[in-house]
Scaffold this active site. Structure first.
Site, mmCIF file in Angstrom:
data_model
loop_
_atom_site.group_PDB
_atom_site.id
_atom_site.type_symbol
_atom_site.label_atom_id
_atom_site.label_comp_id
_atom_site.label_asym_id
_atom_site.label_seq_id
_atom_site.Cartn_x
_atom_site.Cartn_y
_atom_site.Cartn_z
ATOM 1 N N THR A 195 37.767 38.004 21.410
ATOM 2 C CA THR A 195 38.492 37.822 22.009
ATOM 3 C C THR A 195 39.258 37.146 22.773
ATOM 4 O O THR A 195 38.354 35.716 23.117
ATOM 5 C CB THR A 195 38.059 39.274 23.421
ATOM 6 O OG1 THR A 195 37.217 38.136 23.944
ATOM 7 C CG2 THR A 195 37.516 40.733 22.610
ATOM 8 N N GLU A 338 37.523 45.452 21.097
ATOM 9 C CA GLU A 338 36.584 45.584 21.053
ATOM 10 C C GLU A 338 36.461 47.064 20.485
ATOM 11 O O GLU A 338 35.494 47.877 19.576
ATOM 12 C CB GLU A 338 35.565 45.875 22.330
ATOM 13 C CG GLU A 338 34.993 44.466 23.494
ATOM 14 C CD GLU A 338 36.480 44.226 24.224
ATOM 15 O OE1 GLU A 338 37.223 43.932 23.334
ATOM 16 O OE2 GLU A 338 36.049 42.769 24.597
ATOM 17 N N LYS A 448 45.590 44.163 45.670
ATOM 18 C CA LYS A 448 45.430 45.067 46.896
ATOM 19 C C LYS A 448 46.066 44.681 47.983
ATOM 20 O O LYS A 448 45.807 43.652 48.956
ATOM 21 C CB LYS A 448 43.947 44.728 47.104
ATOM 22 C CG LYS A 448 43.308 45.835 48.420
ATOM 23 C CD LYS A 448 41.806 46.082 47.785
ATOM 24 C CE LYS A 448 41.257 46.955 48.278
ATOM 25 N NZ LYS A 448 39.830 47.266 48.400
ATOM 26 N N TRP A 453 45.559 49.828 46.895
ATOM 27 C CA TRP A 453 46.260 49.220 46.231
ATOM 28 C C TRP A 453 47.171 49.524 45.409
ATOM 29 O O TRP A 453 47.914 50.816 45.975
ATOM 30 C CB TRP A 453 45.157 50.274 44.723
ATOM 31 C CG TRP A 453 43.907 50.152 44.641
ATOM 32 C CD1 TRP A 453 43.078 50.586 45.701
ATOM 33 C CD2 TRP A 453 42.353 48.156 44.483
ATOM 34 N NE1 TRP A 453 41.663 50.498 45.500
ATOM 35 C CE2 TRP A 453 41.728 48.590 45.278
ATOM 36 C CE3 TRP A 453 43.420 47.469 44.481
ATOM 37 C CZ2 TRP A 453 40.669 48.419 44.983
ATOM 38 C CZ3 TRP A 453 42.742 46.715 44.418
ATOM 39 C CH2 TRP A 453 41.180 46.667 44.667
#
Lengths: 546, 546
Positions: A195, A338, A448, A453
């Site tokens: 990755t 993955e 944030k 959020w």
């Protein structure tokens, strides 16, 4: 009454046949020998010819003393020689380690050494990107150069071999690769992808034959990608990027023709190839689709039936541009290295047949439903408790399935997996009652502000719906009062005179007032990662330095 | 240089997730809860309701003390209650033993006792076919009666329970069936089907979860059957016949609607249901397709996209009748109970795009190409040596794959398998360079006349191309001079006045002169096996007696 006699439990009596990539190869030989693999700028080969090369390569690898189980790196574009390595390595029980050609030298050296690559196969034109690091990769015994039509100089070094000479100098293996596998062998390592790792060292995902074949069957499932024999499949997504989403293996298993576009990402090159080869299915990251969008009407893409977008969210406006121009939207695919990488495929289902076009656009903007064998769930970030599938609750996306990683290669990362073995994705998402996944944000990209959020993904979607916006990335800027505030980095189309005020006015009806970015920064282009995704990490770095 | 360091060989690092029928059930619950299962004459239920019944049935089976691993028989038509048993038994690690309702009492008793069925579930209307044998099946502890709308009397016996009462009297299991399976469990027995066995005792094929799920993925592969969410699937082939070709599991895995036609094979019933439910995919044996053919134009079958024919060869003329009437031919499927059952699917591929319609008809008359994961080969009947794939060499068809039987339940039959573990099918076939299988005959149906072989299948195809012929079977008659000579048993359409001479003249241009049958015997109908196939064994018996 309790259940007793558990000793009666018995196994079925079916043949212990393993799931192996050898079956994919030999199936193509037996059924689809006449079908074609076309490489841009190269010869058009049949699967029979590709398989013949694979059989020669198998004995060549033996004569080079490459051990079973050894990792062999590939540092190459999408070409048929790369495809031959995709097959020859796993069918002889070696491990295909496809290396991202856009890595920094530091990551490149780390990865090749961490994988302990025994041999690395390199496109001739890419030699200058990796050869300078050769001395810091002492475990690599041979460097095999793949001719690619470039005249890039090849250093005079005894470790350097020529791919085509290896092939022509070796006798083909004439037996059955498939017969050399037992049931236990289906778990053998077949492929290795690291990755890109925006933080920390790159981590390797070690695919097995079983996971690869099951993922391959997933790409064939009708109503999802549904690869089939009549398809002409063009993976624009690089073969060093999560196995080009499994498209090469899927195409070969079902006998679809393959078109491999090489290194160039020029719109005229890619669209010209799609037109000339009558490509039916193509896959690419959104930034590539964005670059092709202005040129669609100059090409006859009437053969195209399915366009796959993944790696990051496909802006709805971009998908609709394609639908308007060629009648085919870009279908969302959610996945990760993955996850082999495809986990979820978007699009509408029968329950949307009577929906308005606006509603259908909204459905298509979701990431979609998991493929067969894949399970997804969202959990509370704090408690880990599973959250309801109501389309509202936002939690971390976790994923399970036989083609999902259960660990990383030679590194212990318990934080990446739950106690019950699910992969923690780091994505924040909702799942609705029909099982549709909708990504809200990367956990680390969420902003944030004043204790609330803000989704960078939703802000980006709103901004990119402005007709002059080509690309946009929203990141957090530290703020003394609110902790964080959103800032938008925007690329406008050539000649646009749109201003920050205009963009703000455009999105005001779409988002909460306190979501409005504090700044719109106009750029000529946005920074990208090695796999062509927007690199928010680079923007954050630049912001920090500024 | 020899390959050394084999100790480097390693397994991949993917999640050890098993392939289980529990995934099929819980996937339908999570993604397709709103989709429908329609039983003829019954209520239309959602998958959510079906799953709720399955969850209640799971605890009911526990409270009846049915052990894990126990076989539970089903003696039922295609209904949603039967579907619930298809799911509840394997997801709780019991074994679904679907019993052919047309078996003789002798075979029925043999099978139930051989399987050691702990419980048998019976459609109420079918009780009279099995209850008289109950005393000779002493191992069956409970008989569960499935309400089916009939008023058939139910004997007063403490062993007899009512299915609906069991369901309503049990709390649903609320956990995850899928989570209760480990990787090793994917090999657990999930289903048991006995082959009808024209000679010797019936033999049981014991499917595993793994084989069932892989076969299920095979039914989803695009370009073969390609079941998908937008399909409405109607298995006319009985659910007691090789799992209705995997159509129920396939439909549930991909969220297709299911239409279950119950017991009636009346053309008006079946075609009416296809029309009313807008069925897209249906599967049936050729004798059923033959019975429906005269009525096609009385129904709107415009939703139909795929008709599957298997069990025995589909006459080309029959398939073309469908293509002419509704635009959809009958696609060949070759399979066996031992192959789960689908191994090979017919139809044209891209290489036939420019072929004449006549050529395409010829391609469609072949059995077709193997599904992914299935391998086929033909071998010399005498020597066992593999024969070339040239479309000419005729040999015994052998098959390998993860959903192909590797043995029979509690009986040793080494003659059914090769040393390398392939199944010997008893079919004679050719395979061409594109991997197309074409059945020539059953080994035992081939007619040996004057030292040369005559294919009963080819003769039947020629005779059935006469417009007045509804059904035909050709068998060998012992002959003092030629050893064997062909005799044709023919059913003509109502009102036909065709004579043996006319039929002989019709086929004379199509076959070698010495292939012409010695006799044409006209019959009102031909004998059928329990699964609705023509029974040549019965014709041979009748011939012997006569």
């Amino acid at each position: 009454m309790p259940v007793t006699r558990d000793n009666d439990v018995m196994d079925g009596l079916m043949q212990p046949r393993p799931l192996t990539i050898a079956h994919i190869l030999e199936r193509a030989e037996r059924l689809y020998a006449h079908k074609h693999v076309t490489t841009a700028g190269g010869k058009r080969l049949t699967y029979a010819e590709v398989a013949e090369h694979v059989r020669r390569l198998a004995t060549a690898l033996d004569s080079l003393g490459v051990p079973r189980g050894a990792r062999v790196g590939t540092f190459a574009a999408n070409t048929r020689r790369h495809l031959e390595l995709y097959l020859a390595l796993p069918v002889t029980k070696r491990v295909l380690h496809s290396i991202n050609i856009r890595l920094s030298a530091e990551h490149l050296e780390y990865i090749v050494n961490h994988a302990e690559d025994d041999v690395v196969c390199v496109d001739r034109g890419l030699l200058p990107r990796i050869w300078p690091s050769a001395e810091r990769m002492p475990g690599v015994r041979y460097w095999v150069v793949l001719p690619d039509g470039t005249g890039t100089p090849v250093p005079d070094d005894p470790r350097i071999l020529d791919y085509d000479e290896l092939i022509s100098g070796s006798e083909p293996f004439t037996g059955s690769f498939e017969d050399a596998f037992t049931l236990a062998d289906e778990n053998l390592a077949a492929g290795l992808c690291y990755t890109s790792g925006t933080t920390g060292s790159p981590k390797g995902v070690l695919y097995s034959h079983r996971s690869t074949v099951l993922h391959c069957l997933g790409t064939l499932a009708a109503g999802f990608i549904g690869l089939c024999e009549s398809d002409v499949v063009m993976p624009i997504v690089p073969m060093f990027h999560a196995n080009a989403w499994g498209l090469p293996y899927g195409a070969m298993m079902t006998g679809a023709a393959l078109v491999l576009p090489g290194l160039s990402a020029e719109p005229a090159h890619l669209l010209g190839l799609m037109e000339a080869e009558r490509v039916t299915v193509a896959g690419a990251v959104p930034t590539v689709w964005t670059s092709l969008a202005p040129h669609l009407r100059a090409h006859d893409l009437s053969a195209t039936r399915f366009l796959l977008g993944g790696g990051s969210a496909v802006p709805t406006a971009l998908s609709e541009t394609y639908r308007a121009a060629i009648g085919v939207p870009i279908t969302h695919s959610w996945g990760m290295t993955e996850v082999s990488p495809v986990g979820v495929i978007g699009g509408t289902r029968t329950q949307h047949r009577d929906a308005t076009e606006e509603e259908r656009v909204a459905v298509r903007s979701a990431q979609g439903q998991p493929l067969p064998l894949v399970n997804i769930r969202i959990v509370d970030v704090e408690t880990g408790a599973e959250l309801p599938r109501d389309g509202k609750a936002v939690g971390e996306l976790q994923v399970a399935g036989p083609w999902v990683a259960g660990g990383y290669f030679r590194v212990d990362t318990p934080e990446s997996f739950t106690e019950d073995g699910w992969l923690r994705t780091g994505d924040l998402a909702t799942i609705d009652a029909d099982g549709y996944l909708r990504l809200v944000d990367r956990m680390k990209d969420l902003i944030k502000s004043g204790g609330e959020w803000i989704s960078s993904v939703e802000l980006e979607a709103a901004i990119s719906s402005h007709p002059d916006v080509v690309e946009v990335a929203v990141i957090a800027r530290p703020d003394p009062r609110w902790m964080e505030r959103p800032v938008a980095y925007v690329v406008l189309r050539d000649g646009s005179t749109a201003t920050a005020g205009e963009l703000r006015a455009h999105i005001e009806p779409m988002v909460a007032k306190w979501w409005l970015p504090d700044d719109f920064v106009f750029m000529a282009k946005l920074p990208k990662t090695g796999t062509g995704k927007l690199s928010k990490a680079s923007l954050r770095d630049a912001q920090r330095i500024a």
